[in-house]
Design a protein around this motif. Structure first.
Motif, mmCIF file in Angstrom:
data_model
loop_
_atom_site.group_PDB
_atom_site.id
_atom_site.type_symbol
_atom_site.label_atom_id
_atom_site.label_comp_id
_atom_site.label_asym_id
_atom_site.label_seq_id
_atom_site.Cartn_x
_atom_site.Cartn_y
_atom_site.Cartn_z
ATOM 1 N N LEU A 183 -5.302 14.261 15.127
ATOM 2 C CA LEU A 183 -6.443 13.713 13.620
ATOM 3 C C LEU A 183 -6.366 13.812 12.637
ATOM 4 O O LEU A 183 -5.572 14.805 12.158
ATOM 5 N N SER A 184 -5.442 12.811 12.206
ATOM 6 C CA SER A 184 -5.154 12.278 10.758
ATOM 7 C C SER A 184 -5.849 11.644 9.368
ATOM 8 O O SER A 184 -7.081 11.490 10.362
ATOM 9 N N ALA A 185 -6.135 12.530 8.440
ATOM 10 C CA ALA A 185 -7.007 11.561 7.265
ATOM 11 C C ALA A 185 -6.055 11.496 6.541
ATOM 12 O O ALA A 185 -4.622 12.144 5.978
ATOM 13 N N TYR A 186 -6.409 9.938 5.818
ATOM 14 C CA TYR A 186 -5.744 9.224 5.560
ATOM 15 C C TYR A 186 -6.165 8.810 4.010
ATOM 16 O O TYR A 186 -7.342 8.729 3.743
ATOM 17 N N TYR A 187 -5.236 8.628 2.497
ATOM 18 C CA TYR A 187 -6.009 7.790 1.660
ATOM 19 C C TYR A 187 -4.629 7.235 1.400
ATOM 20 O O TYR A 187 -3.300 7.450 1.956
ATOM 21 N N GLU A 188 -5.337 5.878 1.252
ATOM 22 C CA GLU A 188 -4.230 4.737 0.618
ATOM 23 C C GLU A 188 -4.707 3.917 -1.038
ATOM 24 O O GLU A 188 -5.723 3.766 -0.769
ATOM 25 N N PHE A 189 -3.556 3.689 -1.289
ATOM 26 C CA PHE A 189 -3.599 2.940 -2.255
ATOM 27 C C PHE A 189 -3.496 1.918 -2.369
ATOM 28 O O PHE A 189 -2.200 1.873 -1.499
ATOM 29 N N LEU A 194 0.658 -0.905 -0.101
ATOM 30 C CA LEU A 194 0.186 -0.092 -0.147
ATOM 31 C C LEU A 194 1.047 1.302 0.138
ATOM 32 O O LEU A 194 2.059 1.012 0.877
ATOM 33 N N LEU A 195 0.020 2.353 -0.472
ATOM 34 C CA LEU A 195 0.843 3.391 -0.475
ATOM 35 C C LEU A 195 0.560 4.539 -0.471
ATOM 36 O O LEU A 195 -0.961 4.547 -0.850
ATOM 37 N N GLY A 196 0.096 5.562 0.075
ATOM 38 C CA GLY A 196 -0.625 7.460 0.667
ATOM 39 C C GLY A 196 0.003 7.947 1.195
ATOM 40 O O GLY A 196 0.952 8.028 0.486
ATOM 41 N N SER A 197 -0.718 8.941 2.257
ATOM 42 C CA SER A 197 -0.715 9.911 2.380
ATOM 43 C C SER A 197 -1.748 10.609 3.318
ATOM 44 O O SER A 197 -2.202 10.113 3.667
ATOM 45 N N ARG A 198 -1.190 10.893 4.169
ATOM 46 C CA ARG A 198 -1.739 11.708 5.239
ATOM 47 C C ARG A 198 -1.445 13.466 6.010
ATOM 48 O O ARG A 198 -0.267 13.377 6.046
ATOM 49 N N LEU A 199 -3.021 13.954 6.363
ATOM 50 C CA LEU A 199 -3.082 15.589 6.714
ATOM 51 C C LEU A 199 -3.216 15.202 8.429
ATOM 52 O O LEU A 199 -3.751 14.381 8.661
#
Length: 220
Positions: free
Chosen positions: A181-187, A161-166
């Motif tokens: 508190l983090s929001a993230y997406y992952e492929f 998996l690979l993604g990013s988070r704010l």
């Protein structure tokens, strides 16, 4: 007379040493305590670490092949390495049978970029996951297919998996630990999708074997 001279020398020696120390610029007398700097906010004191079984954060996400909705808890193994344990669910309406999934994700985020006083971006998160699915149709029908019909496992998947988070900084806990508190997406993809792509490059593109997950992570 000699005894008096020796006694006078013994009494005068500490006074002379004290006077010489006090004459050195920046020297502090022994009677003045030196205050120690307080521990940085958000860090756990080494003398009082968290129990190994206590999660550092909770996670809620959707997609990614881990369930229509999945939630769980996670552990910060190192400053940049997290282990998340999730339980997911897919209703029968969307899968032919109700599915429950147990998964584990290991995620490494090498960089953190401050964007604002309370905003931090982790531009790259890489890792892998393992999942087990209970309730698949083929598992519920013993002897439905002849042995070897499915050469791959129908209930276990593993993949990258690979993604990013704010992250947004929240008020610290009562013990002084920082919270975000983090929001993230992952492929992500999995072993079966990768094999299918390698065997059928003309019919599949890399986008066909990728799944997207969106989630929230809260430090506790």
């Amino acid at each position: 007379m000699q005894f008096r001279l020796i006694l006078a020398a013994l009494v005068a020696a500490p006074l002379a040493v004290s006077a010489s120390i006090s004459s050195v610029p920046g020297a502090l007398p022994d009677s003045v305590g030196v205050p120690t700097a307080p521990a940085p906010a958000g860090r756990v004191s080494p003398s009082n670490p968290l129990p190994w079984y206590r999660p550092n954060h909770v996670v809620l996400q959707t997609g990614g092949g881990l369930g229509m909705i999945a939630g769980g808890a996670g552990f910060s193994l190192k400053d940049r390495l997290d282990l998340d344990i999730l339980i997911g669910y897919v209703p029968e309406k969307y899968a032919g049978s109700a599915l429950s999934l147990a998964s584990a994700k290991l995620i490494y985020s090498p960089w953190s970029l401050p964007l604002h006083d309370k905003l931090t971006l982790k531009p790259l998160s890489v890792g892998g996951y393992f999942s087990y699915t209970h309730g698949t149709i083929n598992d519920e029908e013993p002897d439905q297919y002849q042995p070897g019909y499915y050469w791959f496992s129908t209930d276990t998947r593993v993949g990258p998996l690979l993604g990013s988070r704010l992250s947004y900084a929240l008020p610290a806990t009562a013990s002084g630990r920082s919270r975000n508190l983090s929001a993230y997406y992952e492929f992500s993809t999995n072993d079966l999708y990768i094999v299918s792509y390698v065997q059928n490059r003309r019919g599949l593109s890399p986008a066909d074997i990728l799944t997207l997950s969106l989630g929230l992570k809260l430090d506790i």
